[in-house]
Design a protein around this motif. Structure first.
Motif, mmCIF file in Angstrom:
data_model
loop_
_atom_site.group_PDB
_atom_site.id
_atom_site.type_symbol
_atom_site.label_atom_id
_atom_site.label_comp_id
_atom_site.label_asym_id
_atom_site.label_seq_id
_atom_site.Cartn_x
_atom_site.Cartn_y
_atom_site.Cartn_z
ATOM 1 N N LEU A 5 0.813 -1.217 0.000
ATOM 2 C CA LEU A 5 0.000 0.000 0.000
ATOM 3 C C LEU A 5 0.849 1.270 0.000
ATOM 4 O O LEU A 5 0.413 2.302 -0.493
ATOM 5 C CB LEU A 5 -0.963 -0.005 1.190
ATOM 6 N N GLN A 6 2.039 1.188 0.544
ATOM 7 C CA GLN A 6 2.931 2.349 0.577
ATOM 8 C C GLN A 6 3.702 2.527 -0.719
ATOM 9 O O GLN A 6 4.453 3.482 -0.875
ATOM 10 C CB GLN A 6 3.920 2.222 1.743
ATOM 11 N N GLY A 7 3.531 1.602 -1.655
ATOM 12 C CA GLY A 7 4.183 1.714 -2.953
ATOM 13 C C GLY A 7 5.607 1.175 -2.980
ATOM 14 O O GLY A 7 6.351 1.440 -3.916
ATOM 15 N N LYS A 141 2.280 8.665 -12.459
ATOM 16 C CA LYS A 141 3.406 8.860 -11.546
ATOM 17 C C LYS A 141 3.849 7.541 -10.914
ATOM 18 O O LYS A 141 5.039 7.292 -10.752
ATOM 19 C CB LYS A 141 3.008 9.856 -10.450
ATOM 20 N N ASN A 142 2.894 6.684 -10.587
ATOM 21 C CA ASN A 142 3.203 5.472 -9.827
ATOM 22 C C ASN A 142 3.470 4.233 -10.666
ATOM 23 O O ASN A 142 4.164 3.335 -10.205
ATOM 24 C CB ASN A 142 2.073 5.196 -8.824
ATOM 25 N N ILE A 143 2.957 4.147 -11.879
ATOM 26 C CA ILE A 143 3.161 2.949 -12.696
ATOM 27 C C ILE A 143 4.624 2.819 -13.126
ATOM 28 O O ILE A 143 5.118 1.717 -13.334
ATOM 29 C CB ILE A 143 2.208 2.916 -13.925
ATOM 30 N N VAL A 144 5.346 3.934 -13.216
ATOM 31 C CA VAL A 144 6.735 3.882 -13.679
ATOM 32 C C VAL A 144 7.643 3.119 -12.715
ATOM 33 O O VAL A 144 8.701 2.646 -13.115
ATOM 34 C CB VAL A 144 7.316 5.296 -13.947
ATOM 35 N N VAL A 145 7.219 2.971 -11.473
ATOM 36 C CA VAL A 145 8.004 2.213 -10.496
ATOM 37 C C VAL A 145 8.225 0.785 -10.974
ATOM 38 O O VAL A 145 9.260 0.191 -10.714
ATOM 39 C CB VAL A 145 7.290 2.214 -9.118
ATOM 40 N N TYR A 146 7.271 0.255 -11.710
ATOM 41 C CA TYR A 146 7.329 -1.146 -12.120
ATOM 42 C C TYR A 146 8.156 -1.383 -13.378
ATOM 43 O O TYR A 146 8.381 -2.517 -13.759
ATOM 44 C CB TYR A 146 5.911 -1.703 -12.291
ATOM 45 N N LYS A 147 8.591 -0.336 -14.032
ATOM 46 C CA LYS A 147 9.492 -0.446 -15.199
ATOM 47 C C LYS A 147 8.975 -1.428 -16.248
ATOM 48 O O LYS A 147 9.694 -2.274 -16.745
ATOM 49 C CB LYS A 147 10.893 -0.837 -14.743
ATOM 50 N N GLY A 148 7.703 -1.308 -16.559
ATOM 51 C CA GLY A 148 7.094 -2.164 -17.571
ATOM 52 C C GLY A 148 6.222 -3.233 -16.937
ATOM 53 O O GLY A 148 6.635 -3.899 -16.008
ATOM 54 N N LYS A 159 -6.063 -1.859 -11.489
ATOM 55 C CA LYS A 159 -6.964 -1.973 -10.331
ATOM 56 C C LYS A 159 -6.222 -1.678 -9.024
ATOM 57 O O LYS A 159 -6.800 -1.134 -8.088
ATOM 58 C CB LYS A 159 -7.627 -3.357 -10.282
ATOM 59 N N GLU A 160 -4.943 -2.045 -8.963
ATOM 60 C CA GLU A 160 -4.137 -1.699 -7.778
ATOM 61 C C GLU A 160 -4.130 -0.192 -7.575
ATOM 62 O O GLU A 160 -4.386 0.308 -6.467
ATOM 63 C CB GLU A 160 -2.700 -2.201 -7.957
ATOM 64 N N SER A 168 -7.383 5.399 1.693
ATOM 65 C CA SER A 168 -6.178 5.767 2.445
ATOM 66 C C SER A 168 -5.417 4.477 2.769
ATOM 67 O O SER A 168 -5.987 3.373 2.665
ATOM 68 C CB SER A 168 -6.560 6.479 3.746
ATOM 69 N N ILE A 169 -4.177 4.593 3.173
ATOM 70 C CA ILE A 169 -3.393 3.407 3.519
ATOM 71 C C ILE A 169 -4.075 2.644 4.652
ATOM 72 O O ILE A 169 -4.171 1.414 4.609
ATOM 73 C CB ILE A 169 -1.932 3.793 3.883
ATOM 74 N N GLU A 170 -4.581 3.361 5.642
ATOM 75 C CA GLU A 170 -5.231 2.714 6.792
ATOM 76 C C GLU A 170 -6.488 1.957 6.356
ATOM 77 O O GLU A 170 -6.683 0.795 6.715
ATOM 78 C CB GLU A 170 -5.596 3.743 7.873
#
Length: 185
Positions: A5-7, A141-148, A159-160, A168-170
């Motif tokens: 959840l925190q990425g 912004k967040n999908i690039v973390v997965y590098k493809g 969906k994630e 929220s994370i909680e």
């Protein structure tokens, strides 16, 4: 679940908790599947409402300048129901690429798509910053973390991010725990 959840990546989480990367990666995929189930359940409760929606084409950063990137684009509809996002992945054009090449009409589609991208970019800039646009920015912004992401798993990653955007994370942690243990019983 907190790392998810925190990425944090599966590699980061596996190092942090000293468990195998493969196990962590499998947990993350299970969490994505649960996120998809929760999103579908939430949407089914508001399905009858009239909502705003927009179409979105996502092309990986590394492919954005390729002429034939239209065939690798992920096209999805984004719905805003009372400040919550729901996404619906549309069929991929990739399976039609060979046919377009054989028919020798690939360039026509590429030119039309490029015109569409230019026009839609102008429209997006002129629109106010609504929940749908906020989601797209969050997603990009967040999908690039997965590098493809493979085409087969893209829907789960989508969906994630929908789940993470809506909760929220909680709250997300509580929902994942409830549904994870419901699934393994």
């Amino acid at each position: 679940m907190q790392c998810f959840l925190q990425g944090k990546s599966a590699l980061e989480a596996s190092s942090l908790f000293d468990i195998s990367y493969v196990s962590t990666k499998n947990y993350y995929q299970e969490f994505r599947e649960i996120c998809a189930l929760i999103s579908e359940k939430n949407y089914s409760n508001v399905r009858e409402k009239n909502v705003e929606y927009e179409e979105y084409f996502y092309i990986e950063k590394s492919k954005k300048h390729k002429k034939d990137a239209i065939f690798d684009a992920h096209n999805f509809l984004t719905f805003d129901y009372d400040g919550y996002i729901y996404t619906l992945l549309m069929p991929s054009l990739h399976r039609y690429k060979k046919q377009f090449l054989e028919d020798n009409i690939e360039n026509v589609y590429i030119e039309e798509f490029n015109k569409f991208k230019r026009i839609s970019r102008i429209i997006k800039v002129s629109k106010h910053y609504n929940t749908i646009v906020k989601f797209w920015n969050f997603f990009e912004k967040n999908i690039v973390v997965y590098k493809g992401v493979s085409n087969e798993l893209f829907a789960y990653y989508l969906k994630e991010f929908e789940f993470k955007f809506n909760h929220s994370i909680e709250d997300g942690l509580e929902l994942l725990i409830q549904n994870y243990f419901k699934e393994i019983q």
